[in-house]
Design an enzyme around this catalytic site. Structure first.
Site, PDB file in Angstrom:
ATOM      1  N   GLY A  82       0.801  -1.221   0.000  1.00 42.75           N
ATOM      2  CA  GLY A  82       0.000   0.000   0.000  1.00 42.75           C
ATOM      3  C   GLY A  82       0.832   1.268   0.000  1.00 42.75           C
ATOM      4  N   SER A  83       0.427   2.275  -0.783  1.00 42.05           N
ATOM      5  CA  SER A  83       1.277   3.432  -0.984  1.00 42.05           C
ATOM      6  C   SER A  83       0.503   4.549  -1.676  1.00 42.05           C
ATOM      7  CB  SER A  83       2.497   3.021  -1.818  1.00 42.05           C
ATOM      8  OG  SER A  83       2.097   2.152  -2.865  1.00 42.05           O
ATOM      9  N   ARG A  84       1.229   5.551  -2.190  1.00 42.32           N
ATOM     10  CA  ARG A  84       0.582   6.723  -2.789  1.00 42.32           C
ATOM     11  C   ARG A  84       1.449   7.281  -3.916  1.00 42.32           C
ATOM     12  NH1 ARG A  84      -0.261  11.761   1.053  1.00 42.32           N
ATOM     13  NH2 ARG A  84       0.729  13.139  -0.455  1.00 42.32           N
TER      14      ARG A  84
END
Length: 218
Positions: A187-189
């Site tokens: 999970g990240s951006r």
């Protein structure tokens, strides 16, 4: 014309195309699952390990998948699969579009425009959840592209679980819109900065598909 981008070589397992940079996580998991399955008939301990190991290996295969995409038309396309977390005017006139990527998304990022990679900078930082405002100070890789719209900045931001960003391209590389440029594990951006005068076509909460969803409006 739309095109199917195939330039980055990748491995595959069971017909699933895998992202470059997946091997350190994936190979030990798949090997453990295969070994425990092979020994399951003769060993109770191996049988107990086989089910969770196989489930974990299947999850890793899903997470590190890297499907082909028919690249959409448009000046600026999404660099990431995910959900638009925020759209924020910046002090210099640009607009930041932040896309949150959950562990269920494809985590290979793509070039939002055609152009030349003018810089790729790794910036050390923390690992708070990518949906928090404080994640702006997380571990990240800052990209700059020289494009027909001028300088385009894109930032890959690590999350609480994603502790490794894998850039695929060095400075000076020429890219086509939709080319694979890097991987963020888990999970990240991804933040994309649109130049002044470019109107945003997406909305907060909207799902995006890398290489497919158009970010700007004519």
């Amino acid at each position: 014309m739309p095109h199917s981008q195939t330039s980055a070589p990748r491995d595959s397992i069971a017909g699933v195309r895998l992202a470059r940079g997946a091997s350190p996580w994936l190979l030990p998991t798949v090997a453990t699952a295969a070994l425990s399955l092979a020994r399951a008939r003769r060993s109770g301990a191996a049988k107990a390990v086989a089910v969770p190991a196989t489930a974990l290996a299947a999850g890793m295969l899903w997470f590190f998948r890297d499907p082909e995409r028919e690249i959409a038309q448009g000046r600026v396309i999404s660099p990431a699969d995910g959900v638009v977390q925020s759209i924020m005017p910046w002090k210099d006139g640009r607009t930041r579009v932040a896309i949150f990527m959950s562990p269920l998304n494809v985590h290979v990022n793509r070039a939002p425009l055609s152009g030349t990679v003018t810089s790729v900078e790794h910036v050390p930082g923390g690992f708070v959840p990518a949906f928090n405002k404080e994640s702006e100070n997380n571990e990240r890789v800052v990209w700059h592209f020289d494009t027909e719209l001028g300088d385009i900045e894109m930032i890959q931001i690590a999350g609480a679980v994603a502790r490794r960003i894998v850039p695929y391209l060095p400075q000076g590389t020429k890219v086509e819109q939709g080319d694979r440029i890097g991987l963020i594990r888990f999970g990240s951006r991804v933040d994309l900065y649109l130049p002044e005068g470019v109107e945003v076509a997406v909305e907060v909460g909207q799902k995006t598909v890398a290489g497919v969803t158009r970010i700007d409006r004519d």
